[in-house]
Design a protein around this motif. Structure first.
Motif, PDB file in Angstrom:
ATOM      1  N   ARG A  38       0.791  -1.223   0.000  1.00  0.00           N
ATOM      2  CA  ARG A  38       0.000   0.000   0.000  1.00  0.00           C
ATOM      3  C   ARG A  38       0.826   1.278   0.000  1.00  0.00           C
ATOM      4  O   ARG A  38       0.340   2.319  -0.414  1.00  0.00           O
ATOM      5  CB  ARG A  38      -0.930  -0.003   1.205  1.00  0.00           C
ATOM      6  N   LEU A  39       2.048   1.195   0.518  1.00  0.00           N
ATOM      7  CA  LEU A  39       2.935   2.365   0.577  1.00  0.00           C
ATOM      8  C   LEU A  39       4.241   1.998  -0.115  1.00  0.00           C
ATOM      9  O   LEU A  39       5.281   1.860   0.520  1.00  0.00           O
ATOM     10  CB  LEU A  39       3.214   2.765   2.021  1.00  0.00           C
ATOM     11  N   ALA A  40       4.172   1.852  -1.412  1.00  0.00           N
ATOM     12  CA  ALA A  40       5.308   1.343  -2.195  1.00  0.00           C
ATOM     13  C   ALA A  40       6.567   2.170  -2.039  1.00  0.00           C
ATOM     14  O   ALA A  40       7.674   1.645  -2.144  1.00  0.00           O
ATOM     15  CB  ALA A  40       4.924   1.241  -3.665  1.00  0.00           C
ATOM     16  N   ASP A  41       6.443   3.450  -1.765  1.00  0.00           N
ATOM     17  CA  ASP A  41       7.623   4.302  -1.661  1.00  0.00           C
ATOM     18  C   ASP A  41       8.173   4.402  -0.238  1.00  0.00           C
ATOM     19  O   ASP A  41       9.191   5.050  -0.016  1.00  0.00           O
ATOM     20  CB  ASP A  41       7.335   5.697  -2.209  1.00  0.00           C
ATOM     21  N   ALA A  42       7.527   3.776   0.724  1.00  0.00           N
ATOM     22  CA  ALA A  42       7.972   3.835   2.124  1.00  0.00           C
ATOM     23  C   ALA A  42       8.911   2.676   2.447  1.00  0.00           C
ATOM     24  O   ALA A  42       8.789   1.585   1.898  1.00  0.00           O
ATOM     25  CB  ALA A  42       6.768   3.795   3.050  1.00  0.00           C
ATOM     26  N   GLU A  43       9.841   2.936   3.354  1.00  0.00           N
ATOM     27  CA  GLU A  43      10.716   1.875   3.841  1.00  0.00           C
ATOM     28  C   GLU A  43      10.017   1.216   5.030  1.00  0.00           C
ATOM     29  O   GLU A  43       9.714   1.875   6.029  1.00  0.00           O
ATOM     30  CB  GLU A  43      12.066   2.435   4.272  1.00  0.00           C
ATOM     31  N   ILE A  44       9.756  -0.072   4.894  1.00  0.00           N
ATOM     32  CA  ILE A  44       9.045  -0.842   5.919  1.00  0.00           C
ATOM     33  C   ILE A  44       9.933  -2.010   6.323  1.00  0.00           C
ATOM     34  O   ILE A  44      10.482  -2.706   5.461  1.00  0.00           O
ATOM     35  CB  ILE A  44       7.708  -1.417   5.377  1.00  0.00           C
ATOM     36  N   ASP A  45      10.058  -2.241   7.618  1.00  0.00           N
ATOM     37  CA  ASP A  45      10.835  -3.377   8.105  1.00  0.00           C
ATOM     38  C   ASP A  45      10.081  -4.005   9.263  1.00  0.00           C
ATOM     39  O   ASP A  45       9.135  -3.415   9.789  1.00  0.00           O
ATOM     40  CB  ASP A  45      12.227  -2.914   8.540  1.00  0.00           C
ATOM     41  N   SER A  46      10.501  -5.198   9.653  1.00  0.00           N
ATOM     42  CA  SER A  46       9.880  -5.856  10.798  1.00  0.00           C
ATOM     43  C   SER A  46      10.942  -6.585  11.605  1.00  0.00           C
ATOM     44  O   SER A  46      12.007  -6.927  11.084  1.00  0.00           O
ATOM     45  CB  SER A  46       8.788  -6.833  10.351  1.00  0.00           C
ATOM     46  N   ALA A  47      10.618  -6.803  12.880  1.00  0.00           N
ATOM     47  CA  ALA A  47      11.529  -7.499  13.781  1.00  0.00           C
ATOM     48  C   ALA A  47      10.711  -8.044  14.954  1.00  0.00           C
ATOM     49  O   ALA A  47       9.550  -7.679  15.130  1.00  0.00           O
ATOM     50  CB  ALA A  47      12.617  -6.557  14.279  1.00  0.00           C
ATOM     51  N   GLY A  48      11.338  -8.892  15.745  1.00  0.00           N
ATOM     52  CA  GLY A  48      10.659  -9.476  16.893  1.00  0.00           C
ATOM     53  C   GLY A  48      11.368  -9.178  18.193  1.00  0.00           C
ATOM     54  O   GLY A  48      12.586  -9.015  18.226  1.00  0.00           O
ATOM     55  N   LEU A  49      10.581  -9.130  19.267  1.00  0.00           N
ATOM     56  CA  LEU A  49      11.150  -8.943  20.591  1.00  0.00           C
ATOM     57  C   LEU A  49      11.727 -10.252  21.133  1.00  0.00           C
ATOM     58  O   LEU A  49      12.608 -10.226  21.986  1.00  0.00           O
ATOM     59  CB  LEU A  49      10.085  -8.401  21.551  1.00  0.00           C
ATOM     60  N   ALA A  50      11.225 -11.357  20.664  1.00  0.00           N
ATOM     61  CA  ALA A  50      11.756 -12.682  21.000  1.00  0.00           C
ATOM     62  C   ALA A  50      11.750 -13.483  19.699  1.00  0.00           C
ATOM     63  O   ALA A  50      11.101 -14.519  19.565  1.00  0.00           O
ATOM     64  CB  ALA A  50      10.904 -13.364  22.064  1.00  0.00           C
ATOM     65  N   ALA A  51      12.460 -12.950  18.722  1.00  0.00           N
ATOM     66  CA  ALA A  51      12.394 -13.462  17.350  1.00  0.00           C
ATOM     67  C   ALA A  51      12.854 -14.901  17.231  1.00  0.00           C
ATOM     68  O   ALA A  51      13.771 -15.337  17.919  1.00  0.00           O
ATOM     69  CB  ALA A  51      13.224 -12.583  16.427  1.00  0.00           C
ATOM     70  N   MET A  52      12.206 -15.610  16.339  1.00  0.00           N
ATOM     71  CA  MET A  52      12.613 -16.961  15.956  1.00  0.00           C
ATOM     72  C   MET A  52      13.638 -16.784  14.832  1.00  0.00           C
ATOM     73  O   MET A  52      13.395 -17.119  13.679  1.00  0.00           O
ATOM     74  CB  MET A  52      11.396 -17.771  15.552  1.00  0.00           C
ATOM     75  N   THR A  53      14.760 -16.199  15.212  1.00  0.00           N
ATOM     76  CA  THR A  53      15.801 -15.755  14.291  1.00  0.00           C
ATOM     77  C   THR A  53      16.148 -16.805  13.245  1.00  0.00           C
ATOM     78  O   THR A  53      16.397 -17.964  13.569  1.00  0.00           O
ATOM     79  CB  THR A  53      17.060 -15.353  15.084  1.00  0.00           C
ATOM     80  N   GLY A  54      16.128 -16.364  11.987  1.00  0.00           N
ATOM     81  CA  GLY A  54      16.471 -17.226  10.865  1.00  0.00           C
ATOM     82  C   GLY A  54      15.315 -18.025  10.296  1.00  0.00           C
ATOM     83  O   GLY A  54      15.463 -18.653   9.245  1.00  0.00           O
ATOM     84  N   SER A  55      14.160 -17.982  10.949  1.00  0.00           N
ATOM     85  CA  SER A  55      13.000 -18.743  10.475  1.00  0.00           C
ATOM     86  C   SER A  55      12.271 -17.992   9.364  1.00  0.00           C
ATOM     87  O   SER A  55      12.239 -16.759   9.364  1.00  0.00           O
ATOM     88  CB  SER A  55      12.008 -18.984  11.616  1.00  0.00           C
TER      89      SER A  55
END
Length: 139
Positions: free
Chosen positions: A23-40
């Motif tokens: 929906r916001l093609a020109d925006a930089e969007i990222d995600s992360a976790g507080l207790a991430a299942m890192t690498g999954s």
């Protein structure tokens, strides 16, 4: 940059990131976790829900939130009230930049669908979708 945060970074936040990017093609969007299942990868049920709406997060790899992420983010959106509190405890500098994802809809937590029925992922999608529409009008 808009940073979307949940617990494991395999269900809600990657879904929301894919939806926001669409929906916001020109925006930089990222995600992360507080207790991430890192690498999954993204949860298979989350990907099924996204695919049903013509989207995908198949290239997503779960990762833990970092202070660098926090410092870079102009806006941080968390799926649960306790995640907002945890983020503020992690970095008080987030005050004013961290908000509940559903702030402009019902102000409730968006429940974690992990290891639950497909319908819970579909419901999370609906809640995220409604919240994104409200955020879009305010960005």
């Amino acid at each position: 940059m808009i940073l979307i945060v949940c617990k494991g970074n395999i269900c809600r936040s990657p879904m929301a990131a894919a939806m926001f990017r669409h929906r916001l093609a020109d925006a930089e969007i990222d995600s992360a976790g507080l207790a991430a299942m890192t690498g999954s990868p993204v949860d298979a049920a989350a990907e099924r829900t996204l695919l049903a709406h013509g989207l995908s997060a198949s290239n997503h790899i779960a990762r833990q939130i970092t202070i660098a992420d926090i410092d870079r983010a102009e806006l941080v959106l968390a799926m649960e009230k306790r995640q907002v509190a945890a983020l503020l405890a992690l970095s008080p500098t987030l005050r004013g930049r961290v908000h509940l994802f559903s702030r402009w809809t019902d102000g409730r937590d968006i429940a974690d669908p992990h290891r639950r029925a497909q319908e819970k992922f579909d419901r999370a999608y609906e809640l995220i979708d409604a919240a994104i529409e409200q955020w879009r009008s305010r960005l």
